[in-house]
Design a protein around this motif. Structure first.
Motif, PDB file in Angstrom:
ATOM      1  N   TRP A  23     -98.156 -43.642 -98.130  1.00  0.00           N
ATOM      2  CA  TRP A  23     -98.373 -42.711 -99.233  1.00  0.00           C
ATOM      3  C   TRP A  23     -98.280 -41.235 -98.861  1.00  0.00           C
ATOM      4  CZ3 TRP A  23     -97.746 -46.060-102.740  1.00  0.00           C
ATOM      5  CH2 TRP A  23     -98.297 -47.324-102.651  1.00  0.00           C
ATOM      6  N   GLY A  24     -98.073 -40.924 -97.589  1.00  0.00           N
ATOM      7  CA  GLY A  24     -98.067 -39.522 -97.170  1.00  0.00           C
ATOM      8  C   GLY A  24     -99.480 -39.034 -96.903  1.00  0.00           C
ATOM      9  N   TYR A  25     -99.590 -37.869 -96.341  1.00  0.00           N
ATOM     10  CA  TYR A  25    -100.897 -37.317 -95.980  1.00  0.00           C
ATOM     11  C   TYR A  25    -101.698 -36.934 -97.227  1.00  0.00           C
ATOM     12  CZ  TYR A  25    -104.350 -34.171 -93.934  1.00  0.00           C
ATOM     13  OH  TYR A  25    -105.526 -33.553 -93.574  1.00  0.00           O
ATOM     14  N   SER A  26    -101.075 -36.220 -98.141  1.00  0.00           N
ATOM     15  CA  SER A  26    -101.776 -35.791 -99.359  1.00  0.00           C
ATOM     16  C   SER A  26    -102.067 -36.955-100.292  1.00  0.00           C
ATOM     17  CB  SER A  26    -100.949 -34.748-100.116  1.00  0.00           C
ATOM     18  OG  SER A  26    -100.768 -33.605 -99.334  1.00  0.00           O
ATOM     19  N   GLY A  27    -101.266 -38.010-100.207  1.00  0.00           N
ATOM     20  CA  GLY A  27    -101.442 -39.149-101.082  1.00  0.00           C
ATOM     21  C   GLY A  27    -102.604 -40.054-100.710  1.00  0.00           C
ATOM     22  N   VAL A  28    -103.216 -39.789 -99.559  1.00  0.00           N
ATOM     23  CA  VAL A  28    -104.343 -40.609 -99.110  1.00  0.00           C
ATOM     24  C   VAL A  28    -105.621 -39.798 -99.249  1.00  0.00           C
ATOM     25  CG1 VAL A  28    -105.371 -41.884 -97.188  1.00  0.00           C
ATOM     26  CG2 VAL A  28    -102.879 -41.849 -97.476  1.00  0.00           C
ATOM     27  N   GLY A  29    -106.441 -40.163-100.218  1.00  0.00           N
ATOM     28  CA  GLY A  29    -107.722 -39.490-100.394  1.00  0.00           C
ATOM     29  C   GLY A  29    -108.731 -39.971 -99.373  1.00  0.00           C
ATOM     30  N   LEU A  30    -109.704 -39.133 -99.108  1.00  0.00           N
ATOM     31  CA  LEU A  30    -110.733 -39.475 -98.127  1.00  0.00           C
ATOM     32  C   LEU A  30    -111.500 -40.731 -98.550  1.00  0.00           C
ATOM     33  CD1 LEU A  30    -112.115 -38.762 -95.500  1.00  0.00           C
ATOM     34  CD2 LEU A  30    -113.595 -37.181 -96.767  1.00  0.00           C
ATOM     35  N   SER A  31    -111.812 -40.851 -99.841  1.00  0.00           N
ATOM     36  CA  SER A  31    -112.564 -42.027-100.298  1.00  0.00           C
ATOM     37  C   SER A  31    -111.746 -43.299-100.095  1.00  0.00           C
ATOM     38  CB  SER A  31    -112.979 -41.862-101.762  1.00  0.00           C
ATOM     39  OG  SER A  31    -111.846 -41.707-102.583  1.00  0.00           O
ATOM     40  N   GLU A  32    -110.436 -43.225-100.328  1.00  0.00           N
ATOM     41  CA  GLU A  32    -109.576 -44.389-100.123  1.00  0.00           C
ATOM     42  C   GLU A  32    -109.536 -44.784 -98.647  1.00  0.00           C
ATOM     43  OE1 GLU A  32    -104.932 -45.761-100.872  1.00  0.00           O
ATOM     44  OE2 GLU A  32    -105.512 -43.685-101.172  1.00  0.00           O
ATOM     45  N   LEU A  33    -109.404 -43.788 -97.774  1.00  0.00           N
ATOM     46  CA  LEU A  33    -109.382 -44.039 -96.336  1.00  0.00           C
ATOM     47  C   LEU A  33    -110.681 -44.702 -95.885  1.00  0.00           C
ATOM     48  CD1 LEU A  33    -108.363 -43.732 -93.415  1.00  0.00           C
ATOM     49  CD2 LEU A  33    -109.185 -41.368 -93.471  1.00  0.00           C
ATOM     50  N   LEU A  34    -111.819 -44.148 -96.339  1.00  0.00           N
ATOM     51  CA  LEU A  34    -113.112 -44.675 -95.919  1.00  0.00           C
ATOM     52  C   LEU A  34    -113.321 -46.096 -96.437  1.00  0.00           C
ATOM     53  CD1 LEU A  34    -115.311 -41.499 -96.449  1.00  0.00           C
ATOM     54  CD2 LEU A  34    -114.297 -42.339 -94.320  1.00  0.00           C
ATOM     55  N   LYS A  35    -112.917 -46.353 -97.665  1.00  0.00           N
ATOM     56  CA  LYS A  35    -113.054 -47.690 -98.237  1.00  0.00           C
ATOM     57  C   LYS A  35    -112.216 -48.688 -97.454  1.00  0.00           C
ATOM     58  CE  LYS A  35    -112.435 -50.313-102.501  1.00  0.00           C
ATOM     59  NZ  LYS A  35    -111.971 -50.281-103.888  1.00  0.00           N
ATOM     60  N   GLU A  36    -110.969 -48.316 -97.187  1.00  0.00           N
ATOM     61  CA  GLU A  36    -110.063 -49.207 -96.462  1.00  0.00           C
ATOM     62  C   GLU A  36    -110.554 -49.458 -95.037  1.00  0.00           C
ATOM     63  OE1 GLU A  36    -106.545 -51.548 -96.536  1.00  0.00           O
ATOM     64  OE2 GLU A  36    -107.387 -50.374 -98.165  1.00  0.00           O
ATOM     65  N   ALA A  37    -111.116 -48.428 -94.413  1.00  0.00           N
ATOM     66  CA  ALA A  37    -111.606 -48.557 -93.032  1.00  0.00           C
ATOM     67  C   ALA A  37    -112.997 -49.180 -92.961  1.00  0.00           C
ATOM     68  CB  ALA A  37    -111.618 -47.184 -92.355  1.00  0.00           C
ATOM     69  N   GLY A  38    -113.698 -49.212 -94.100  1.00  0.00           N
ATOM     70  CA  GLY A  38    -115.056 -49.735 -94.094  1.00  0.00           C
ATOM     71  C   GLY A  38    -116.012 -48.850 -93.322  1.00  0.00           C
ATOM     72  N   VAL A  39    -115.831 -47.538 -93.464  1.00  0.00           N
ATOM     73  CA  VAL A  39    -116.631 -46.560 -92.716  1.00  0.00           C
ATOM     74  C   VAL A  39    -117.313 -45.629 -93.711  1.00  0.00           C
ATOM     75  CG1 VAL A  39    -116.497 -44.639 -91.079  1.00  0.00           C
ATOM     76  CG2 VAL A  39    -115.071 -46.654 -90.741  1.00  0.00           C
ATOM     77  N   PRO A  40    -118.617 -45.370 -93.546  1.00  0.00           N
ATOM     78  CA  PRO A  40    -119.293 -44.436 -94.456  1.00  0.00           C
ATOM     79  C   PRO A  40    -118.838 -43.001 -94.232  1.00  0.00           C
ATOM     80  CG  PRO A  40    -120.807 -45.233 -92.782  1.00  0.00           C
ATOM     81  CD  PRO A  40    -119.526 -45.986 -92.588  1.00  0.00           C
ATOM     82  N   LYS A  41    -118.976 -42.194 -95.276  1.00  0.00           N
ATOM     83  CA  LYS A  41    -118.520 -40.796 -95.240  1.00  0.00           C
ATOM     84  C   LYS A  41    -119.159 -40.022 -94.092  1.00  0.00           C
ATOM     85  CE  LYS A  41    -117.496 -37.122 -98.519  1.00  0.00           C
ATOM     86  NZ  LYS A  41    -117.630 -36.693 -99.925  1.00  0.00           N
ATOM     87  N   GLY A  42    -120.458 -40.247 -93.882  1.00  0.00           N
ATOM     88  CA  GLY A  42    -121.140 -39.543 -92.790  1.00  0.00           C
ATOM     89  C   GLY A  42    -120.545 -39.855 -91.428  1.00  0.00           C
ATOM     90  N   SER A  43    -120.136 -41.103 -91.241  1.00  0.00           N
ATOM     91  CA  SER A  43    -119.516 -41.488 -89.967  1.00  0.00           C
ATOM     92  C   SER A  43    -118.180 -40.783 -89.770  1.00  0.00           C
ATOM     93  CB  SER A  43    -119.323 -42.999 -89.906  1.00  0.00           C
ATOM     94  OG  SER A  43    -120.553 -43.664 -89.852  1.00  0.00           O
ATOM     95  N   PHE A  44    -117.413 -40.673 -90.865  1.00  0.00           N
ATOM     96  CA  PHE A  44    -116.124 -39.977 -90.762  1.00  0.00           C
ATOM     97  C   PHE A  44    -116.333 -38.564 -90.238  1.00  0.00           C
ATOM     98  CE2 PHE A  44    -112.987 -37.038 -92.437  1.00  0.00           C
ATOM     99  CZ  PHE A  44    -111.790 -37.638 -92.098  1.00  0.00           C
ATOM    100  N   TYR A  45    -117.287 -37.845 -90.841  1.00  0.00           N
ATOM    101  CA  TYR A  45    -117.521 -36.459 -90.439  1.00  0.00           C
ATOM    102  C   TYR A  45    -118.174 -36.351 -89.069  1.00  0.00           C
ATOM    103  CZ  TYR A  45    -115.868 -34.807 -94.917  1.00  0.00           C
ATOM    104  OH  TYR A  45    -115.063 -34.516 -95.994  1.00  0.00           O
ATOM    105  N   HIS A  46    -118.716 -37.453 -88.584  1.00  0.00           N
ATOM    106  CA  HIS A  46    -119.219 -37.468 -87.208  1.00  0.00           C
ATOM    107  C   HIS A  46    -118.055 -37.373 -86.224  1.00  0.00           C
ATOM    108  CE1 HIS A  46    -121.873 -38.427 -83.893  1.00  0.00           C
ATOM    109  NE2 HIS A  46    -121.048 -39.394 -83.526  1.00  0.00           N
ATOM    110  N   TYR A  47    -116.943 -37.992 -86.574  1.00  0.00           N
ATOM    111  CA  TYR A  47    -115.771 -38.008 -85.687  1.00  0.00           C
ATOM    112  C   TYR A  47    -114.788 -36.878 -85.969  1.00  0.00           C
ATOM    113  CZ  TYR A  47    -117.529 -42.700 -84.827  1.00  0.00           C
ATOM    114  OH  TYR A  47    -118.324 -43.760 -84.508  1.00  0.00           O
ATOM    115  N   PHE A  48    -114.696 -36.478 -87.232  1.00  0.00           N
ATOM    116  CA  PHE A  48    -113.726 -35.459 -87.641  1.00  0.00           C
ATOM    117  C   PHE A  48    -114.427 -34.437 -88.532  1.00  0.00           C
ATOM    118  CE2 PHE A  48    -111.709 -39.680 -87.492  1.00  0.00           C
ATOM    119  CZ  PHE A  48    -110.852 -39.501 -86.410  1.00  0.00           C
TER     120      PHE A  48
END
Length: 196
Positions: A23-48
């Protein structure tokens, strides 16, 4: 603990690579990425610290992996330099028409999009492109030295020209959904680096 942290970070990047390839970089929303990865939002911001930092990490990982694969292709022990050079672009053709989006090159997929979004991401892509062109130029010089490629006035300029030609072929192929642009690019590449 550190290994688990690295696994989670790598998992996010791996899932993101697949989504971005589709879908390209802009086509992937953060919520979609987190849902697909099964990772909570707080964990994402822990790494990035931001989506841009994540994008930079994604591209850095891709460029590193691509560089390793490129080295293996261009250093094939049983092929002469001209054959290795052409094999690199035959593999490009194969991957760009693959039914698996993750096989395709993120440089091709994201170049235009990232240029307008992030200077840091553009820098990573440009650095990767420079490394590819330098490796291709080295292969041309090896071919001239060993006698598998006719003399060229400027191997660096020729490598850059051919690489840009294949980028263009990839864009046209993505519009036309045909592989004729890759076949034309290969014919042109063979003509541009003739045997002696």
């Amino acid at each position: 603990m550190r290994e688990n942290r690295q696994d989670t970070r790598s998992h996010i990047l791996s899932v993101g690579r697949g989504l971005t390839a589709r879908w390209g970089y802009s086509g992937v929303g953060l919520s979609e990425l987190l849902k697909e990865a099964g990772v909570p939002k707080g964990s994402f911001y822990h790494y990035f610290p931001s989506k841009e930092a994540y994008g930079c990490a994604l591209l850095t990982e891709f460029v590193t992996e691509y560089r390793d694969k490129l080295s293996a292709t261009l250093a094939h022990p049983t092929l002469d330099a001209r054959s290795r050079f052409l094999a690199y672009f035959a593999e490009w053709h194969r991957k760009q028409i693959s039914a698996v989006p993750e096989d395709r090159c993120l440089v091709v997929r994201l170049s235009a999009e990232v240029a307008d979004l992030s200077a840091d991401m553009s820098t990573i892509l440009q650095s990767g492109v420079n490394e590819i062109i330098a490796a291709l130029a080295d292969t041309l010089r090896q071919g001239i030295a060993e006698g598998s490629i006719a003399a060229l006035d400027n191997p660096e300029a020729m490598a850059e020209l051919i690489y840009h030609q294949w980028l263009g072929a990839s864009l046209v192929a993505s519009i036309s959904h045909e592989d004729a642009p890759f076949k034309a690019a290969m014919r042109a590449t063979q003509a541009l680096i003739p045997p002696p």
